[in-house]
Design an enzyme around this catalytic site. Structure first.
Site, PDB file in Angstrom:
ATOM      1  N   LYS A 275       0.832  -1.202   0.000  1.00  0.00           N
ATOM      2  CA  LYS A 275       0.000   0.000   0.000  1.00  0.00           C
ATOM      3  C   LYS A 275       0.867   1.252   0.000  1.00  0.00           C
ATOM      4  CE  LYS A 275      -4.063  -1.948   0.136  1.00  0.00           C
ATOM      5  NZ  LYS A 275      -5.049  -1.642   1.175  1.00  0.00           N
ATOM      6  N   GLN A 335      -0.946 -12.751  10.743  1.00  0.00           N
ATOM      7  CA  GLN A 335      -1.352 -12.572   9.354  1.00  0.00           C
ATOM      8  C   GLN A 335      -0.080 -12.494   8.531  1.00  0.00           C
ATOM      9  OE1 GLN A 335      -3.411  -9.168  10.679  1.00  0.00           O
ATOM     10  NE2 GLN A 335      -1.923  -7.702   9.860  1.00  0.00           N
ATOM     11  N   ASP A 370      -2.781  -6.317   0.823  1.00  0.00           N
ATOM     12  CA  ASP A 370      -1.387  -6.656   1.159  1.00  0.00           C
ATOM     13  C   ASP A 370      -1.284  -7.639   2.307  1.00  0.00           C
ATOM     14  OD1 ASP A 370      -2.452  -4.744   2.854  1.00  0.00           O
ATOM     15  OD2 ASP A 370      -0.559  -3.702   3.187  1.00  0.00           O
ATOM     16  N   ASP A 405      -2.919  -8.008  17.581  1.00  0.00           N
ATOM     17  CA  ASP A 405      -3.707  -7.352  16.545  1.00  0.00           C
ATOM     18  C   ASP A 405      -4.937  -8.194  16.185  1.00  0.00           C
ATOM     19  OD1 ASP A 405      -3.640  -5.062  14.534  1.00  0.00           O
ATOM     20  OD2 ASP A 405      -3.825  -6.784  13.185  1.00  0.00           O
ATOM     21  N   ASN A 406      -6.098  -7.563  16.225  1.00  0.00           N
ATOM     22  CA  ASN A 406      -7.347  -8.195  15.791  1.00  0.00           C
ATOM     23  C   ASN A 406      -7.549  -9.614  16.340  1.00  0.00           C
ATOM     24  OD1 ASN A 406      -8.446  -6.092  14.213  1.00  0.00           O
ATOM     25  ND2 ASN A 406      -7.132  -6.635  12.494  1.00  0.00           N
ATOM     26  N   GLU A 434      -6.342  -6.088  21.039  1.00  0.00           N
ATOM     27  CA  GLU A 434      -6.856  -4.983  20.233  1.00  0.00           C
ATOM     28  C   GLU A 434      -8.201  -5.435  19.677  1.00  0.00           C
ATOM     29  OE1 GLU A 434      -6.675  -2.664  16.113  1.00  0.00           O
ATOM     30  OE2 GLU A 434      -6.433  -4.811  16.405  1.00  0.00           O
ATOM     31  N   LYS A 544       0.934   4.507   9.097  1.00  0.00           N
ATOM     32  CA  LYS A 544       0.970   3.081   8.740  1.00  0.00           C
ATOM     33  C   LYS A 544       1.596   2.872   7.362  1.00  0.00           C
ATOM     34  CE  LYS A 544      -3.421   2.290   9.189  1.00  0.00           C
ATOM     35  NZ  LYS A 544      -4.704   1.543   9.178  1.00  0.00           N
ATOM     36  N   TYR A 545       1.538   3.901   6.519  1.00  0.00           N
ATOM     37  CA  TYR A 545       1.965   3.722   5.131  1.00  0.00           C
ATOM     38  C   TYR A 545       3.148   4.602   4.734  1.00  0.00           C
ATOM     39  CZ  TYR A 545      -2.760   1.902   5.317  1.00  0.00           C
ATOM     40  OH  TYR A 545      -3.894   1.214   5.680  1.00  0.00           O
TER      41      TYR A 545
END
Length: 684
Positions: A275, A335, A370, A405-406, A434, A544-545
């Site tokens: 991204k 992930q 991604d 995360d998640n 999170e 983040k990007y």
């Protein structure tokens, strides 16, 4: 006739008497608290927490009972304390205890027939009325004589009981003198310490896992190490920050009073479907990609991004943080980018679609091309083993805290197993969920082992929303859910912050830091970063990007930083042990729909200072207004007798006032949107 036959059949089907198992003891002890989901999981607590215990206990008839909390500490030592009725006629008995050692605690509740106080209750009514006078004295003397014969009691106590038993039945001694002997102070004290009990009944045990204090209490700060020390070069490329350059930011973070530094993923980042700025699919040659798109030819979850340095550099960063009093929390995101080594070595860990492609992550309308999510049903044993291996790798390097995360997008039984495995070997390791998700799932993550959780705090902004939210945290879920109130994240910039100006940032920081034992800040909050990406609830030019170096020191020099206020909040948190508790939050009233009032009180027995600690927080939650109103306090909640004036000192300004239960306040959101009042009174 048919009815009789049916009844006979039911009798014939009843189990033999020998198979019967009673569900209650001689004195019923029911509905123990704390316990989680009918005792499916242990309750969780932390060192220093004051835990309220409760049980329902009663017996038939009118005889009195006594109830005792029985605690077994991790070292096997036994503690007990009497429980008291919460209100007349409720049969609900309560006590509180401060759990001061980490490990597995066990508690039971014991109930007994209170023979002495039952007799005493009757005696003080009947004897003065001339009813069964000598018989009542004889019964009382018999109780004391039996207690004096108990060799398990102290010798001095047995001697005292024998003397009192003799006095109750001494011929010629006036009735009034014998009646006074019933409440002789030494006798009353001895009986209170070791009651004259019968029909003793003890509940089944319940378990409490007590973890280290950081599992529930701490101030968190988040930054991206690649942004700390990053430089844009003349050709438009970037030189990434490293662990060595990021370590230079640690003294400033520690100086603001933070305890935990949280790092987003530090692993190699994939190139496929990378991204660009603001989650764009258009990627330039120098765009670094999202750290959550984990994995490349340089490695996966057990590797460090080459731009950040080596394991030696990471160890340097950890040691530097430790010397400054900071623990480092690492992101654990299960992930993978399309370039992760798992994709080729374990394709079965992902979901293959009918067209042969692998499914990427989605949270419609958001798309994360991604990132490949893990499919936990294809090879659960293999995935579990790999997750445990990865965590163990970082634990061995010195990481003891993981922000997950998640977690709500992974199976609950996976987390139950993984956290249990890790904590069995490393009980000091902490997991933060999170989990911005449905209440049942968020709460279940806490029940199966997560030590902390994100919450809906960022979306609770009005007075009525905050009252309901805070009361729920303190009253409904504290046995298993410990909130970490982050004021912002790389994904969350609420409208309140977008349009509320500096006052909104100050209000939100104060609410988070004072309401919860744990709170957190993502870098840039102290600089009032409030410009959102159009159509999104996150910062424009999102970190983040892309790289996002910031001029923190310059902003402070210009008086354009919230850092001094954040520092003051963290200093207040450390100075006041009442703020390290969650269950002690009480909501008070005001006549204005934007003035929120709450208090936190900790009894002198638990503060470690010999003095009670009482704080009263009054906040204007409307960042656009000046509010004048009257606040109405239940002063008994922080140890002040009703009707008695008391002193309050604003810890932000040093101003002192004399208050009562009803007080006028004026809060200007633009200059002083809140009071943090230290309450000083006869009891507090």
């Amino acid at each position: 006739m048919a009815k009789t036959a049916a009844n006979r059949d039911l009798v014939n089907q009843a189990p033999p008497a020998s198979d019967f198992v009673a569900r209650v003891g001689r004195i019923p002890v029911l509905d123990l608290s704390p316990q989680v989901s009918d005792n499916l999981w242990p309750t969780r607590s932390f060192v220093g927490e004051v835990v309220p215990f409760a049980a329902t206990a009663f017996r038939e008839g009118h005889d009195l009972i006594g109830v005792t909390l029985l605690l077994r500490a991790p070292d096997g030592s036994l503690r007990s304390r009497p429980m008291t009725l919460s209100a007349a006629g409720t049969d609900r008995w309560t006590a509180e205890a401060q759990l001061d050692k980490p490990g597995t605690w066990e508690y039971r509740v014991g109930a007994y027939a209170d023979d002495w106080n039952t007799w005493r209750h009757n005696a003080v009514i009947k004897i003065p009325a001339g009813i069964d006078v000598e018989l009542m004295f004889l019964i009382g003397s018999g109780l004391l004589t039996a207690a004096a014969a108990d060799t398990g009691r102290p010798v001095a106590e047995r001697r005292l009981f024998r003397a009192a038993a003799k006095k109750l039945v001494t011929a010629g001694l006036p009735v009034a003198d014998r009646l006074l002997a019933i409440d002789e102070p030494k006798l009353a004290k001895a009986i209170a310490l070791h009651p004259l009990a019968g029909l003793e009944t003890v509940s089944e045990p319940r378990t409490i896992i007590v973890e280290r204090q950081r599992a529930a209490v701490g101030s968190w700060y988040e930054f991206f190490p690649r942004s700390e020390g990053a430089k844009k070069l003349a050709n438009g490329s970037w030189k990434s920050g490293t662990f060595r350059t990021a370590a230079k930011r640690l003294p400033a973070v520690a100086a603001m009073g933070f305890d935990v530094l949280y790092l987003p993923p530090i692993h190699p980042i994939g190139s496929a479907f990378r991204k660009g700025p603001n989650n764009s699919l258009i990627v330039g040659p120098f765009d670094p990609g999202s750290p959550w798109a984990i994995g490349s030819a340089d490695g996966g979850h057990d590797a460090i991004h080459p731009d950040l340095g080596t394991e030696a550099d990471f160890s340097y960063f950890l040691n530097r943080a430790r010397k400054l009093g900071l623990e480092v929390a690492l992101d654990f995101a299960l992930q993978a980018s399309p370039d992760h080594p798992w994709v080729t070595s374990h394709p079965e860990w992902f979901t293959t679609l009918p067209d042969g492609s692998i499914a990427y992550a989605e949270n419609p309308p958001k798309k994360y091309q991604d990132i490949y999510p893990i499919n936990f049903d294809n090879d659960p044993a293999g995935i579990r083993a790999e997750a445990l291996r990865v965590l163990t790798h970082w634990i061995d390097l010195g990481v003891k805290i993981f922000r997950v995360d998640n977690p709500h997008t992974k199976p609950l039984d996976f987390w139950e197993w993984l956290i249990a495995e890790v904590n069995a070997a490393h009980p000091d390791v902490i997991f933060l969920a999170e989990a911005f998700t449905r209440p049942a799932l968020m709460q279940a993550l806490g029940k199966v082992g997560f030590q902390q959780s994100y919450t809906y705090f960022t979306w609770r902004n009005t007075k009525i929303e905050l009252e309901e939210f805070f009361d729920g945290l303190a009253r409904q879920t504290p046995d298993f859910l410990r909130p970490n109130l982050f004021v912002n994240t790389p994904d969350i910039l609420t409208e309140f912050l977008q349009f509320g100006g500096p006052a909104a940032f100050k209000i939100r920081a104060a609410l988070a830091a004072l309401a919860s034992p744990s709170w957190g800040v993502y870098a840039g909050f102290e600089l009032y970063e409030s410009v959102a990406r159009p159509g999104a609830e996150e910062n424009i030019d999102n970190e983040k990007y892309e790289y996002r170096p910031r001029s923190f020191a310059k902003a402070e020099e210009l008086g354009q930083s919230l850092a001094p206020f954040i520092t003051q909040l963290n200093e207040i948190r450390r100075a006041h042990p009442a703020l390290g508790q969650l269950r002690n939050l009480d909501i008070h009233a005001s006549d204005d729909d934007s003035i929120l009032v709450f208090s936190k009180y900790l009894d002198a027995a638990y503060t470690g200072t010999g003095e009670a600690d009482a704080l009263l927080v009054v906040v204007n939650v409307d960042p656009h207004s000046v509010r004048e109103t009257v606040v109405h306090l239940d002063v008994t909640r922080f140890g002040i007798p009703v009707g008695e004036p008391f002193e309050v000192t604003d810890l932000l300004t040093g101003t002192t006032w004399t208050w009562t239960a009803d007080n006028f306040v004026r809060l200007d959101a633009f200059t002083q949107p809140l009071h943090i009042l230290h309450v000083k009174g006869r009891s507090a």
